[in-house]
Design a protein around this motif. Structure first.
Motif, PDB file in Angstrom:
ATOM      1  N   THR A 290      43.966  71.533  63.222  1.00 34.91           N
ATOM      2  CA  THR A 290      43.657  72.839  62.648  1.00 34.91           C
ATOM      3  C   THR A 290      42.816  73.696  63.579  1.00 34.91           C
ATOM      4  OG1 THR A 290      41.732  71.881  61.527  1.00 34.91           O
ATOM      5  CG2 THR A 290      43.808  71.975  60.288  1.00 34.91           C
TER       6      THR A 290
ATOM      7  N   ALA B 127      47.925  78.673  65.763  1.00 33.41           N
ATOM      8  CA  ALA B 127      49.305  78.188  65.872  1.00 33.41           C
ATOM      9  C   ALA B 127      49.869  78.743  67.180  1.00 33.41           C
ATOM     10  CB  ALA B 127      50.122  78.657  64.686  1.00 33.41           C
ATOM     11  N   TYR B 128      50.774  77.978  67.773  1.00 29.78           N
ATOM     12  CA  TYR B 128      51.292  78.349  69.084  1.00 29.78           C
ATOM     13  C   TYR B 128      52.777  78.671  69.014  1.00 29.78           C
ATOM     14  CZ  TYR B 128      47.048  76.844  71.491  1.00 29.78           C
ATOM     15  OH  TYR B 128      45.761  76.735  71.935  1.00 29.78           O
TER      16      TYR B 128
ATOM     17  N   ARG C 147      51.923  74.579  64.506  1.00 22.09           N
ATOM     18  CA  ARG C 147      50.773  73.797  64.929  1.00 22.09           C
ATOM     19  C   ARG C 147      51.198  72.435  65.471  1.00 22.09           C
ATOM     20  NH1 ARG C 147      45.852  75.603  64.151  1.00 22.09           N
ATOM     21  NH2 ARG C 147      45.592  77.554  62.983  1.00 22.09           N
TER      22      ARG C 147
END
Length: 690
Positions: A541, A545-546, A666
């Motif tokens: 977490t 996010a990628y 994520r």
């Protein structure tokens, strides 16, 4: 052919066999080898960028074929450049016509099939018809080139020049053509027959002819024509030893001087430098022997100027040989570096302890057929090597020194490093190349050819640049660049220092521990309702996010080594419990759920990586087979969907996939029903927006 002529040819063949007794074969000993070359070609992240170069008109075999493998759009078989400095390229079609390319457009130069009709035939046997063209190195001044075509023995009164096989059904014929004007766009001139060989089968005839491009005027090899003559499909037959018989031409590479006259028929010369000249019972034309199907040969135009041969095997072995004068490739006593026993068509056998006494020469690179579990010995396995070239051009530096070749059936493109292909040394590793179109999209040769049988061949121009050929749709592509898979910048957003409980969201928190800089799955997960997916994992977490990303981590499996099917997983592209990717790192690569790249998308996990072969139930080599730490890197490019998984800092990816189901998400770690841990997990990439 008359009855008296057939009798005469049979007598000649019997006498030749008595004069030249073939080398004895060692009896098969030891246990049969069911997987002679267990290592698969290594996945390379290097790929060829190709551009369509030419497309050819549809052609038909004569007579109409009954074998679907001959039902191609155009049976183009080769591409080369005329050695006159004009840059013109030439292409033969097995169905009879020879083309010159004018800015990529085929123009008919010569109709070989029509010239030799009605004897000419191309509708039976994969290599029959107008097979190959070789231009004399002095073509610019003498206008000479040479062709190979096939004729039905029953439709001609002509007699083979060297001892034919008994019950000959076709002739392979080499002709010399002399153009009145070497610069003309269509042929006008004269021709003469040089050499005619008789074969008893419809396969493995004269596969290629060619001149050594390294030889210059005054060199001993200048102007000498090499001829790859197969065994006529007879070498594997019980009691047949033609490829080992030095009194006959079948199963050999021959070398002749087409400008000489000292042969038995007076239409060519036998070079005095050939290895068996003057030896009783041996024909002087032989350069090397012991071959089944010497499919394609080429010279390295750099380094030691070696002659490489792609040789198609019978049972299992597709090999590349570094051929020298006098070599014996061993067929039919050997298939590659293994014993071939005609009494057992299903297996190969280990070499005997006294193998050195036979003086066989073995491949410098090879791969095997990897038959599926339900394979039967008499079935076509769908593997056949297509020999290629060592790249010595100057436009593609990443290919320099690589021997590029492939599998003509499925269209796989491979390379080995020329410097690693050494006689008497361990076989050179084979790497599998990717293929990209000009837009950067990864494609396969099957997609480009529009067929599951590609019929792949290779060509080279005078500058050393490479070409790919497919009979399936009659197209040629030029290799115009190289590209690395899943390469390029991923972004600068970096997350590290992740090994604390506050940074993770596990599926079942009590099963996890966070200590000593490690994230530990201490208790095996259990299957949960919903689609089939990893039982237990934790999502990172910390950080964003990628989209595009590179994940680096050390992982370890803690389940004891005597337990089968152990695994850990790296999660990426995670959006929810039923929407994510994962790289499955397992000791087992032979069952569908293990050791691969998978996507979960509101349905049971779907395997998406390129390495999985469903027919043979085999994937990439097992990722983790012990309880040691292993470094894993996962690279994903959101724009192209390219995914690559690397293990232990290897330059070559263990697994690759292309999928754009999820373009962001994520990262996580977990397992199905094993325990394990991760440390030093970092993520570098581009933060997802929205």
């Amino acid at each position: 052919m008359t009855k008296s002529l057939r009798c005469l040819l049979t007598i000649v063949a019997v006498l030749a066999a008595l004069v030249a007794v073939p080398r004895p074969a060692a009896r098969a000993a030891g246990q049969p080898i069911t997987d002679p070359i267990p290592e698969s070609p290594i996945t390379s992240d290097l790929g060829l960028t190709v551009q369509e170069f030419a497309s050819f008109p549809k052609s038909e075999p004569t007579p109409a074929p009954v074998d679907p493998r001959l039902m191609r759009w155009a049976r183009i078989n080769y591409i080369g450049e005329i050695p006159d400095g004009s840059g013109r390229m030439y292409v033969p079609d097995l169905n009879g016509k020879m083309y010159l390319l004018d800015h990529g457009t085929p123009q008919e130069y010569l109709d070989v099939g029509a010239t030799f009709a009605p004897q000419f035939f191309s509708g039976r046997g994969l290599g029959q018809g107008f097979g190959i063209v070789a231009f004399d190195p002095g073509y610019k001044r003498n206008g000479k080139f040479y062709t190979v075509h096939t004729e039905l023995a029953s439709m001609t009164t002509k007699v083979p020049d060297l001892t034919p096989q008994p019950n000959t059904i076709y002739h392979g014929v080499i002709d010399e053509w002399t153009a009145d004007d070497p610069a003309a766009s269509t042929f006008h001139g004269t021709r003469r027959e040089v050499l005619r060989l008789g074969f008893a089968g419809q396969i493995h005839g004269i596969q290629e002819i060619g001149f050594n491009p390294n030889a210059e005027r005054g060199d001993a090899d200048y102007g000498l024509l090499y001829i790859a003559a197969g065994d006529g499909g007879q070498g594997q037959a019980a009691g047949n030893t033609d490829p080992q018989n030095l009194a006959i031409p079948q199963g050999k590479i021959l070398r002749i001087d087409p400008h000489g006259t000292n042969s038995a028929n007076g239409r060519y010369g036998v070079p005095a430098s050939n290895p068996f000249v003057g030896q009783p019972g041996h024909i002087g034309e032989i350069y090397a022997y012991g071959m089944r199907d010497p499919h394609r040969f080429s010279w390295d135009t750099g380094g030691a100027h070696r002659l490489f041969l792609g040789h198609i095997g019978e049972h299992a072995i597709e090999g590349v040989w570094d051929v020298r004068a006098g070599d014996n490739l061993g067929w039919p006593n050997r298939e590659g570096p293994f014993v071939f026993d005609k009494a057992d068509r299903c297996n190969l056998y280990p070499l005997p302890a006294d193998d050195a006494q036979y003086h066989y020469d073995y491949p410098v690179a090879a791969y095997d057929h990897d038959p599926p579990p339900d394979w039967t010995c008499d079935a076509d396995i769908g593997r056949a090597i297509s020999g290629g070239y060592v790249y010595r051009g100057h436009k593609l530096p990443e290919l320099y020194g690589k021997y590029v070749f492939g599998d003509l059936v499925d269209g796989s493109v491979f390379y080995t490093n020329e410097r690693e292909m050494r006689r008497g040394a361990p076989r050179a590793p084979i790497h599998k190349l990717m293929v990209f179109d000009r837009t950067g999209k990864r494609v396969t040769m099957r997609q480009l050819a529009g067929d599951t049988r590609v019929d792949l061949r290779f060509g080279r121009d005078s500058k050393g640049e490479l070409y790919l050929i497919s009979k399936a749709n009659g197209k040629i592509w030029k290799v115009v660049g190289t590209r690395h898979f899943a390469a390029g910048p991923v972004g600068r957003t970096h997350v590290s220092g992740t090994a604390t409980a506050a940074n993770w969201a596990p599926v079942t928190p009590p099963k996890w521990r966070f200590e000593n800089g490690q994230v530990i799955l201490a208790e095996a997960g259990v299957e949960r309702p919903g689609p089939r997916r990893p039982f237990e994992y934790a999502v990172l977490t910390k950080g964003p996010a990628y989209g595009t990303e590179r994940i680096d981590a050390d992982v370890r499996i803690d389940t004891p080594t005597d337990v089968s099917n152990r695994d850990v997983i790296i999660v990426f592209g995670y959006q929810s419990d039923t929407h994510f990717y994962y790289a499955h790192l397992s000791q087992d690569n032979s069952i569908y759920p293990h050791n691969g790249v998978f996507v979960v998308n509101d349905a049971d996990r779907l395997r998406i990586e390129d390495q999985w072969d469903a027919v043979r139930s085999r994937g990439a080599p097992p990722a983790i087979t012990d309880t040691k730490w292993h470094h894993v890197q996962v690279v994903r490019h959101a724009d192209t969907g390219e995914i690559a998984v690397y293990l232990d800092h290897s330059r070559n990816p263990l697994m690759t996939a292309v999928d754009r189901t999820f373009t962001s998400g994520r990262v996580g770690f977990g397992s199905f029903d094993n325990i394990g841990r991760v440390r030093h997990l970092t993520v570098t990439g581009t933060a997802a927006t929205g």
